[in-house]
Scaffold this active site. Structure first.
Site, PDB file in Angstrom:
ATOM      1  CB  CYS A   1      -0.979  -0.051   1.162  1.00  0.00           C
ATOM      2  SG  CYS A   1      -2.378   1.020   0.937  1.00  0.00           S
TER       3      CYS A   1
ATOM      4  CG  HIS B   1      -3.176  -3.251   4.332  1.00  0.00           C
ATOM      5  ND1 HIS B   1      -1.946  -2.783   4.737  1.00  0.00           N
ATOM      6  CD2 HIS B   1      -3.760  -2.243   3.643  1.00  0.00           C
ATOM      7  CE1 HIS B   1      -1.808  -1.530   4.331  1.00  0.00           C
ATOM      8  NE2 HIS B   1      -2.881  -1.174   3.666  1.00  0.00           N
TER       9      HIS B   1
HETATM   10  N1  GLN Z   1      -2.054   6.970   2.364  1.00  0.00           N
HETATM   11  C1  GLN Z   1      -2.176   6.040   1.239  1.00  0.00           C
HETATM   12  C2  GLN Z   1      -3.600   5.985   0.665  1.00  0.00           C
HETATM   13  O1  GLN Z   1      -4.551   6.316   1.342  1.00  0.00           O
HETATM   14  C3  GLN Z   1      -1.763   4.642   1.677  1.00  0.00           C
HETATM   15  C4  GLN Z   1      -2.696   4.033   2.721  1.00  0.00           C
HETATM   16  C5  GLN Z   1      -2.193   2.700   3.274  1.00  0.00           C
HETATM   17  O2  GLN Z   1      -1.002   2.401   3.310  1.00  0.00           O
HETATM   18  N2  GLN Z   1      -3.157   1.859   3.768  1.00  0.00           N
HETATM   19  O3  GLN Z   1      -3.768   5.572  -0.476  1.00  0.00           O
END
Ligand code: GLN
Length: 246
Positions: free
Chosen positions: A98, A197
């Protein structure tokens, strides 16, 4: 080659900043799946200000995080951009989740503030979208067996792939890279990014072993067969997401 003489050195990049939703569980999975096979694993946490000796590491992991944490890591990663590109070109394995995945591309443009520069290990870029993608994802990956990958996404970033950077998988349920082109994640050489995740690897043991094999090949310059493990529980978790009615 006898597995008791094998070692994998892992660099866990910025765990104090990018480790949302238990992403460190991916490093733990690689560690345990190696140790269950008598393969030694050394894990170094790389934090802000630390050097990165690319001669040492076979496997790099970077987790996810919110925009605020990504700002600090984006700045720090620029110091290591050239050496991490060399590591990629020497076939080191990278797994990025992510927010960490977004920073392995060219840039991440959040809703507010400056563009966050990435390190271009992947030919990809990310722009913040107006919608947050939250939920379970099932996807199909063409180069592993079984081909299914499962996980949980929570991002507003929209990632677009270019040129030789291929999708990791194609979504069957969920949004993936941008909720439009059906791609999920990205891969180029031994660099793998994903929005999954969960943690990702505990529920995808076959992909964990795929990455371990690549890291061993990078270190020992030969294909090393991994002994089979009893993945009853891991496969139950995997199947539960595959069979869930969405
Ligand atoms: N801040 C980034 C987004 O919202 C990554 C979020 C995350 O790592 N879950 O896309």
């Amino acid at each position: 080659m006898d597995s008791k003489n094998l070692t994998i050195n892992i660099a866990h990049l910025y765990p104090k900043l990018l480790n949302i939703y238990g992403d460190w569980g991916n490093v733990l999975t690689v560690k345990k799946r190696c140790e269950w096979r008598n393969i030694d694993v050394n894990i170094d946490s790389i934090n802000i200000g630390d050097a990165i000796d690319i001669k040492k590491y076979d496997f790099y992991f970077i987790g996810g995080g919110q925009d605020q944490q990504q700002i600090a890591v984006s700045k720090e990663l620029q110091k290591h951009k050239a050496s991490l590109q060399d590591a990629r070109d020497e076939n080191a394995v990278f797994l990025a989740i992510c927010g960490g995945y977004q920073l392995l591309g060219h840039y991440y443009l959040p809703h507010e503030g400056d563009r966050l520069e990435g390190i271009s290990l992947l030919d990809a870029y990310t722009i913040a979208g107006d919608k947050r993608f939250i939920g379970n994802v099932t996807a199909e990956c063409s180069f592993i067996d079984p081909s299914s990958l499962v996980g949980f996404e929570n991002h507003s970033g929209l990632t677009y792939l270019q040129n030789d950077t291929e999708p990791l998988a194609y979504v069957k349920t969920g949004s993936g890279n941008n909720g439009a082109d059906k791609t999920e994640g990205a891969t180029y050489k031994n660099v793998f990014g994903t929005y999954l995740h969960g943690s990702f690897l505990p529920k995808n043991p076959h992909f964990a072993d795929y990455l371990i094999s690549l890291a061993l090949h990078k270190r020992y310059k030969e294909k090393i067969e991994l002994s089979l493990l009893d993945d009853t529980f891991e496969n139950k978790a995997h199947e539960a997401l595959i069979n869930k009615k969405y």
